[in-house]
Design an enzyme around this catalytic site. Sequence first.
Site, PDB file in Angstrom:
ATOM      1  N   HIS A 166       4.667 -49.257 -53.315  1.00  0.00           N
ATOM      2  CA  HIS A 166       6.122 -49.232 -53.534  1.00  0.00           C
ATOM      3  C   HIS A 166       6.503 -48.533 -54.840  1.00  0.00           C
ATOM      4  O   HIS A 166       7.691 -48.407 -55.147  1.00  0.00           O
ATOM      5  CB  HIS A 166       6.693 -50.653 -53.540  1.00  0.00           C
ATOM      6  CG  HIS A 166       6.467 -51.401 -52.264  1.00  0.00           C
ATOM      7  ND1 HIS A 166       6.905 -50.927 -51.046  1.00  0.00           N
ATOM      8  CD2 HIS A 166       5.835 -52.580 -52.010  1.00  0.00           C
ATOM      9  CE1 HIS A 166       6.555 -51.796 -50.087  1.00  0.00           C
ATOM     10  NE2 HIS A 166       5.902 -52.792 -50.650  1.00  0.00           N
ATOM     11  N   ASP A 201      -0.071 -51.744 -44.223  1.00  0.00           N
ATOM     12  CA  ASP A 201       0.584 -52.895 -44.856  1.00  0.00           C
ATOM     13  C   ASP A 201       1.871 -53.174 -44.062  1.00  0.00           C
ATOM     14  O   ASP A 201       2.479 -52.250 -43.526  1.00  0.00           O
ATOM     15  CB  ASP A 201       0.915 -52.535 -46.306  1.00  0.00           C
ATOM     16  CG  ASP A 201       1.473 -53.704 -47.097  1.00  0.00           C
ATOM     17  OD1 ASP A 201       0.725 -54.280 -47.899  1.00  0.00           O
ATOM     18  OD2 ASP A 201       2.677 -54.039 -46.912  1.00  0.00           O
ATOM     19  N   HIS A 203       4.711 -53.813 -45.027  1.00  0.00           N
ATOM     20  CA  HIS A 203       5.880 -53.189 -45.653  1.00  0.00           C
ATOM     21  C   HIS A 203       5.677 -51.677 -45.715  1.00  0.00           C
ATOM     22  O   HIS A 203       4.585 -51.210 -46.039  1.00  0.00           O
ATOM     23  CB  HIS A 203       6.073 -53.721 -47.075  1.00  0.00           C
ATOM     24  CG  HIS A 203       6.202 -55.210 -47.145  1.00  0.00           C
ATOM     25  ND1 HIS A 203       5.127 -56.041 -47.384  1.00  0.00           N
ATOM     26  CD2 HIS A 203       7.270 -56.015 -46.988  1.00  0.00           C
ATOM     27  CE1 HIS A 203       5.541 -57.304 -47.375  1.00  0.00           C
ATOM     28  NE2 HIS A 203       6.838 -57.315 -47.136  1.00  0.00           N
ATOM     29  N   ASP A 290      -0.865 -58.144 -44.843  1.00  0.00           N
ATOM     30  CA  ASP A 290       0.294 -59.038 -44.733  1.00  0.00           C
ATOM     31  C   ASP A 290       1.045 -58.951 -43.407  1.00  0.00           C
ATOM     32  O   ASP A 290       2.054 -59.625 -43.229  1.00  0.00           O
ATOM     33  CB  ASP A 290       1.254 -58.838 -45.920  1.00  0.00           C
ATOM     34  CG  ASP A 290       1.526 -57.378 -46.240  1.00  0.00           C
ATOM     35  OD1 ASP A 290       1.084 -56.496 -45.472  1.00  0.00           O
ATOM     36  OD2 ASP A 290       2.182 -57.115 -47.271  1.00  0.00           O
TER      37      ASP A 290
HETATM   38 ZN   LIG Z   1       3.172 -55.575 -48.059  1.00  0.00          ZN
END
Ligand SMILES: [Zn+2]
Length: 351
Positions: A166, A201, A203, A290
Amino acid sequence: MKLFFDETQLAHQPKQYMVSGRIVDPFENPDRATTLINALTKLGLVRTQPADFGIEPILRVHADHYVEFIQEAYDRFMELPNHGPEVLPNIHPYRGAGDDFAPRGKPRPTGILGRAGWYIAGLSCAMMEGTARAAYASAQMAVAGAEVVLAGERAAFSLCRPPGHHAYVDQASGFCFFNNAAIAAEVLRRHFHRVAIVDFDTHHGDGTQAIFYTRDDVFYGSVHTDPSAYFPHFAGYADETGSGAGEGANHNLPLAPGAGDEAFIDANQRLALAVQAHGAEALVVSAGWDAHKDDPLSQLTVTTDAYARIGEVWGKLGLPTLIVQEGGYSLTAVAQAAPAFMEAFRSVSVE
Ligand SMILES: [Zn+2]
């Protein structure tokens, strides 16, 4: 296979994280790293502490004034009267201000509150005394892993923590300070003409996408939860395909909440085909665990078995590969998903 980790990465132990209006203990904590080390060394990965490759590989990706901010933020924040225990931003620039009085690049504020709001996207990046050196060490693990792949090893695992996907050129976000996968990809580019970063991931890796969005030498592809009501909210949509020279070198495969193993595996298979079509010569895997059904942040219902299946998908590509640790917040799920992936990855790879 080498597993790169440095104890300095444990120095980042923030105490605050905001979820839906409540300050809670951060999910991203040092126990994740120790859990992964235990699970992966049992498989025969060899824990290795690398040399220090210096700041230069980080500056290949991040703006120098941002790196300077990360290094000075805690000390400057502690000089504020009535400061809290950690650096947290509480004011942000107006995104529509344009370049007339608030250009991107260096911030006009010299004060630490204005600078924190400029460089830190939200309340998931609390910075404490050890944060800067842990983030630096985490990036060094990515460089070390890329270096051994460049030297001819089939694969390596960089246990990067804090994670990286991120983090933008000049902004921390979502537990991330330096973009470890991007830093590794730039190291691999010294030899390989085309590198792909694939990210499963749960996200979307908005920082990684932004860093390479206008380039075709580094492909970015991601399988993640639909961001329309999920972090990182503002990027990760299927119509983001790259721009300029990078048109077609960005590939997002968002999954609807509730999607399970078959959708997750199928999206990884489709992403692998896109990587092959792009002609990548080396692979960086942004590996987050995750999406697992037991993860506290997951909205998908992915099981441990699916991680074994996608381990095969990415192993079968047969590319020189660096696996870079991203998210994964249930210690139980991490302890199952990471070894399931690695065991399957290695079973189809020639070491
Ligand atoms: Zn994540």
